[in-house]
Enzyme design. Structure first.
Site, PDB file in Angstrom:
ATOM      1  N   ASP A  46      58.912  -9.994 -13.339  1.00 13.81           N
ATOM      2  CA  ASP A  46      59.686  -8.934 -13.985  1.00 13.81           C
ATOM      3  C   ASP A  46      59.181  -8.705 -15.398  1.00 13.81           C
ATOM      4  O   ASP A  46      59.252  -9.589 -16.245  1.00 13.81           O
ATOM      5  CB  ASP A  46      61.166  -9.324 -14.023  1.00 13.81           C
ATOM      6  CG  ASP A  46      62.027  -8.225 -14.635  1.00 13.81           C
ATOM      7  OD1 ASP A  46      62.457  -7.332 -13.892  1.00 13.81           O
ATOM      8  OD2 ASP A  46      62.250  -8.266 -15.864  1.00 13.81           O
ATOM      9  N   TYR A  51      58.274  -4.854 -23.380  1.00 15.60           N
ATOM     10  CA  TYR A  51      57.835  -6.228 -23.641  1.00 15.60           C
ATOM     11  C   TYR A  51      56.414  -6.294 -24.188  1.00 15.60           C
ATOM     12  O   TYR A  51      56.026  -7.306 -24.776  1.00 15.60           O
ATOM     13  CB  TYR A  51      57.909  -7.080 -22.369  1.00 15.60           C
ATOM     14  CG  TYR A  51      59.261  -7.169 -21.725  1.00 15.60           C
ATOM     15  CD1 TYR A  51      60.421  -6.760 -22.382  1.00 15.60           C
ATOM     16  CD2 TYR A  51      59.393  -7.674 -20.429  1.00 15.60           C
ATOM     17  CE1 TYR A  51      61.663  -6.843 -21.765  1.00 15.60           C
ATOM     18  CE2 TYR A  51      60.628  -7.766 -19.811  1.00 15.60           C
ATOM     19  CZ  TYR A  51      61.756  -7.337 -20.479  1.00 15.60           C
ATOM     20  OH  TYR A  51      62.984  -7.419 -19.864  1.00 15.60           O
ATOM     21  N   LYS A 231      62.871 -17.531 -17.448  1.00 10.61           N
ATOM     22  CA  LYS A 231      61.626 -17.352 -18.185  1.00 10.61           C
ATOM     23  C   LYS A 231      61.312 -18.612 -18.967  1.00 10.61           C
ATOM     24  O   LYS A 231      62.196 -19.226 -19.556  1.00 10.61           O
ATOM     25  CB  LYS A 231      61.808 -16.140 -19.099  1.00 10.61           C
ATOM     26  CG  LYS A 231      60.759 -15.844 -20.120  1.00 10.61           C
ATOM     27  CD  LYS A 231      60.868 -16.604 -21.391  1.00 10.61           C
ATOM     28  CE  LYS A 231      61.882 -16.118 -22.371  1.00 10.61           C
ATOM     29  NZ  LYS A 231      61.715 -16.776 -23.694  1.00 10.61           N
ATOM     30  N   VAL A 233      57.519 -20.571 -20.983  1.00 14.38           N
ATOM     31  CA  VAL A 233      56.063 -20.703 -21.095  1.00 14.38           C
ATOM     32  C   VAL A 233      55.648 -22.158 -20.911  1.00 14.38           C
ATOM     33  O   VAL A 233      54.459 -22.472 -20.957  1.00 14.38           O
ATOM     34  CB  VAL A 233      55.540 -20.167 -22.450  1.00 14.38           C
ATOM     35  CG1 VAL A 233      55.793 -18.674 -22.562  1.00 14.38           C
ATOM     36  CG2 VAL A 233      56.186 -20.914 -23.619  1.00 14.38           C
TER      37      VAL A 233
END
Length: 275
Positions: A46, A51, A231, A233
């Site tokens: 998504d 972004y 989400k 990283v």
């Protein structure tokens, strides 16, 4: 590899219920993060024009070695592109920037009621859909009254409504309206930007099940029937957030978590936000 459950949208398109969100991931980190997600087993990514990382998402999809048909990619219309002709041009840029052929879903990011007529914007999305450049169209951050107005002025029912949902903002009325009109609900900010992870109810359930508070919260979303995309990283966290299908929440667990609702937002209120 764990098979993620899928939901059939109102036009017959299948969408993985667990996805990977790239909101607030810097472009320089996006390709690696998405590749990690795809290697872990995520098949739903998504992103959004806002972004600024569509290019890197597309690079990751192309570099993954996976067949394009295996990956569901969503993007969203930026807030400065609500004029119908501008929206069409913006969508064409998304197709070029992603460079992955088609887009699986394209959403109006915010209703922006004082900025323009979102019904006219929606009609532009209908044209994109009919042209075959996108498999499904939908909206994001639409309240019940926005959806009513959209349904009254258009011919295609949105396939999706992506809204803020977490245990402190359960959105029961809006979810029920979506279900009544066959509009699938997607949950952004699923752990309330971390606010719910220290909640005693959630930590107690997590401890009993031998899972993390984030995993318990994400499983709550899945069991409610919403589409959810955490989400991160951090590779360890990306994998941890995917590890949701080897345990179950009881009806009592679900009820206790749902009862935490306090109508608390972590993001903008769609009724007042105008870009």
């Amino acid at each position: 590899m764990t098979e993620v459950p899928a939901i059939t949208l109102n036009n017959g398109v299948r969408i993985p219920q667990l996805g990977f969100g790239v909101f607030q991931i810097p472009p320089k980190d996006t390709r690696a993060a998405v590749l990690t997600a795809l290697e872990t087993g995520y098949r739903h990514i998504d992103t959004a024009q806002m972004y600024g990382n569509e290019k890197e998402v597309g690079q990751a999809v192309r570099d993954s070695g996976l067949d394009r048909t295996e990956i569901f990619v969503t993007s969203k219309l930026d807030n400065d592109a609500h004029d119908p002709e501008t929206a069409k041009a913006a969508f064409r840029r998304t197709l070029e920037t992603l460079d992955i052929g088609h887009v699986d879903a394209f959403l109006i990011h915010w209703p922006l009621p004082k900025v323009g007529d979102f019904v006219e914007t929606w009609l532009a999305l209908e044209e994109m859909y009919r042209a075959g450049d996108v498999n499904a169209i939908g909206v994001s951050n639409f309240q019940v009254h926005h959806l009513r107005r959209l349904l009254d002025g258009s011919t295609i029912v949105p396939a999706l409504n992506q809204i803020e949902i977490h245990p402190y903002l359960t959105q029961d009325e809006l979810r029920s309206f979506g279900a009544e009109h066959d509009i699938a609900t997607e949950a952004w900010s699923p752990i309330a930007q971390g606010l719910v992870l220290d909640d005693p109810v959630i930590t107690s359930i997590a401890e009993r099940l031998g899972k993390t508070p984030a995993q318990v919260t994400l499983r709550w979303h899945i069991d409610r029937g919403d589409i959810v995309f955490p989400k991160s990283v951090t590779p360890k966290r990306v994998k941890e957030n995917f590890d949701l299908f080897d345990f179950a929440l009881s009806e009592e667990d679900m009820a206790q978590i749902t009862a935490l609702n306090r109508n608390q937002r972590t993001g903008f209120d769609p009724d007042t936000f105008n870009g």
